[in-house]
Design a protein around this motif. Structure first.
Motif: not given
Length: 118
Positions: A105-114, A80-87, A70-75, A37-39
């Protein structure tokens, strides 16, 4: 034009975001279980410095369990925050390129692994 946009991004958002993700990544890397997760946080920090001109290819199927954790622990909150800032950025014509970066960034926040950053 990308260079100017990246410089503006670093001055107003990127430097602070990168430092935040570096500290978060170091905190995750304290435990052996948190290293993956740190990586991913370091991946965000690298993208935060120079986002214009880079593309994110998200592949949820590569590591679905890690992405769900990742989604459960803050992703999800982060997305949602990046989506709001983007809007908010896209409300003004000048801010549309910055809003598009927030959507990246919102897209990456949902699925960073892979996910790959090119």
């Amino acid at each position: 034009m990308k260079f100017i946009a990246n410089v503006l991004w670093v001055l107003f958002t990127g430097l602070y975001t990168a430092i935040l993700y570096l500290v978060l990544g170091l905190a995750w890397c304290i435990s052996i279980i948190g290293i993956p997760f740190g990586l991913q946080a370091f991946k965000f920090a690298r993208l935060s410095i120079w986002p214009f001109g880079s593309k994110v290819k998200a592949k949820f199927s590569k590591h679905p369990i890690a992405n769900v954790i990742w989604l459960i622990f803050g992703g999800f909150t982060e997305a949602i925050l990046f989506l709001g800032f983007g809007i908010a950025w896209c409300v003004t014509i000048i801010g549309i390129p910055f809003g598009l970066q927030c959507f990246k960034f919102a897209k990456l926040s949902c699925m960073p692994f892979g996910a790959e950053i090119k």
